[in-house]
Enzyme design. Structure first.
Site, PDB file in Angstrom:
ATOM      1  N   LYS A 168       3.665 -21.034 -14.374  1.00 40.91           N
ATOM      2  CA  LYS A 168       4.072 -22.072 -15.336  1.00 40.91           C
ATOM      3  C   LYS A 168       3.598 -23.440 -14.875  1.00 40.91           C
ATOM      4  O   LYS A 168       3.172 -24.267 -15.682  1.00 40.91           O
ATOM      5  CB  LYS A 168       5.590 -22.078 -15.531  1.00 40.91           C
ATOM      6  CG  LYS A 168       6.097 -20.890 -16.328  1.00 40.91           C
ATOM      7  CD  LYS A 168       7.568 -21.071 -16.657  1.00 40.91           C
ATOM      8  CE  LYS A 168       8.144 -19.831 -17.316  1.00 40.91           C
ATOM      9  NZ  LYS A 168       9.603 -19.891 -17.463  1.00 40.91           N
ATOM     10  N   LYS A 171       5.892 -14.855 -25.385  1.00 42.05           N
ATOM     11  CA  LYS A 171       5.908 -15.783 -26.525  1.00 42.05           C
ATOM     12  C   LYS A 171       4.948 -16.944 -26.303  1.00 42.05           C
ATOM     13  O   LYS A 171       4.570 -17.632 -27.235  1.00 42.05           O
ATOM     14  CB  LYS A 171       7.325 -16.260 -26.846  1.00 42.05           C
ATOM     15  CG  LYS A 171       8.148 -16.703 -25.685  1.00 42.05           C
ATOM     16  CD  LYS A 171       9.636 -16.692 -26.046  1.00 42.05           C
ATOM     17  CE  LYS A 171      10.486 -16.614 -24.798  1.00 42.05           C
ATOM     18  NZ  LYS A 171      11.850 -16.222 -25.043  1.00 42.05           N
ATOM     19  N   LYS A 183       1.004  -9.520 -19.883  1.00 44.21           N
ATOM     20  CA  LYS A 183       2.261  -9.052 -20.497  1.00 44.21           C
ATOM     21  C   LYS A 183       2.457  -9.722 -21.857  1.00 44.21           C
ATOM     22  O   LYS A 183       1.976 -10.847 -22.070  1.00 44.21           O
ATOM     23  CB  LYS A 183       3.451  -9.323 -19.574  1.00 44.21           C
ATOM     24  CG  LYS A 183       3.800 -10.769 -19.438  1.00 44.21           C
ATOM     25  CD  LYS A 183       5.129 -11.001 -18.734  1.00 44.21           C
ATOM     26  CE  LYS A 183       5.393 -12.509 -18.723  1.00 44.21           C
ATOM     27  NZ  LYS A 183       6.593 -12.959 -18.131  1.00 44.21           N
TER      28      LYS A 183
END
Ligand code: TYM
Length: 329
Positions: free
Chosen positions: A112, A197, A194
């Site tokens: 992130k 969203k 994976k």
């Protein structure tokens, strides 16, 4: 006493098929066997910038989703993380036990942070400690999650073991519950990543609230592997992923699934997969719409009360053991 489970999801964006197959369906399956706590983790959501109005709305939407997938509010405790202030307080105490070096190793943080570069908040760095607090506050035995949370669970165990060693027995040591099948549902547009969203390609991720046309389009566009065989072959990750979804959504055995598709082509696999997912989503979406605001308010306030009682008693013990209970007895 029945053993406890705790789990949660972030109210950011929409819940996708990976969240359901990797985690939520196991919450439903385990909720009657264990004393269960399912949290909407809005404090985790604000570790990256959110639109406040939208976040408030998504928080309630996620509670509706928990109920519509089959969480039974009479059997399980459903609550919002920020409604129980002990989560933030325990995080501070555990911050003073966690090491910078162990948080720097967290792969989700690294991923992130790489995407955001300059705007990485202290909260994002501290995310796993807040997650450990969620789990440890409830003296949790088992945490049903997808594969991507495994490292956070290991950290949680390490922090609990260290705290118990340094300050006396305080926390139960939780075990992860990561399903053998479904723990890592992959993106439909890139089967090496994976399903997420935050996928760059929105076609890679099937949302539980997607309408019929959208589900059909996403499966139609799903990438496949070279060859024609429709078998559970891990060296062909795209077909493997599609078959895994089919197997989980229909409940058919893996051999049965292979027999069913023997002699058929990829277009049929994708078409039938879209149909079974649509059939699964229809009653779910209907239930989401049926839950009223009043019902939701009642469930969340009952959930807060139950959660807060347990959280307060654990935090009291923590403060006592740390010698910071001050004038309070
Ligand atoms: P979140 O909101 O990202 O995801 C919710 C759950 O869905 C699982 N999951 C997947 N499973 C299979 N395949 C996928 N592609 C996939 N993507 C997501 C996640 O593993 C998760 O179980 N940090 C957590 C929320 C959290 C939490 C907790 C969980 C906060 N505190 C305490 C358990 C216990 C998260 O971001 O989940």
């Amino acid at each position: 006493m029945r053993k406890r489970i705790f789990s949660g999801a972030q109210p950011t964006g929409n819940v996708h098929l990976g969240n359901h197959l990797g985690a939520l369906r196991n919450w439903v399956a385990l909720q009657h066997e264990y004393e269960s706590f399912f949290c909407i983790v809005n404090l985790h959501a604000i570790t990256v910038a959110q639109d406040p109005g939208l976040l408030a709305e998504k928080t309630r939407d996620l509670a509706r989703i928990y109920l519509a997938v089959g969480i039974d509010p009479d059997a399980s405790t459903v609550f919002v993380q920020s409604d129980v202030h002990e989560h933030a307080e325990l995080t501070w105490a555990l911050n003073c036990v966690a090491r910078m070096s162990e948080l720097e190793r967290m792969t989700q943080y690294k991923d992130k942070a790489r995407k955001q570069e300059e705007n990485v908040t202290v909260g994002l760095f501290d995310y796993p400690v807040l997650m450990a607090s969620d789990i440890l506050l409830y003296q949790t035995d088992l945490v049903p999650v997808g594969e991507d949370q495994k490292q956070h669970l290991e950290l949680t165990r390490d922090l609990a073991i260290r705290f118990n060693r340094d300050y006396g027995e305080t926390f139960r040591i939780p075990d992860p519950y990561i399903p053998k099948v479904g723990a890592r549902i992959m993106s439909l547009s890139d089967p090496l990543k994976k399903m997420s969203k935050s996928d760059d390609d929105p076609n890679g991720c099937v949302m539980l609230m997607d309408d019929v046309d959208t589900v059909q389009r996403k499966f139609k566009r799903a990438v496949t592997d070279s060859g024609t065989e429709i078998t559970f072959d891990e060296s062909r990750p795209a077909i493997y992923n599609l078959l895994e979804i089919f197997h989980l959504v229909t409940g058919m055995g893996t051999q049965e699934v292979e027999d069913h598709f023997a002699g058929k082509g990829y277009a049929q696999l994708k078409g039938q997969l879209a149909e079974v997912v649509i059939e699964f989503l229809k009653p779910f979406q209907q239930r989401v719409r049926e839950i009223t605001d009043d019902q939701l308010d009642q469930i969340l306030s009952k959930g807060r009360e139950k959660a807060a009682g347990i959280a307060a008693s654990t935090l009291k013990q923590v403060y006592n053991n740390l010698g910071i209970s001050g004038a309070r007895q």
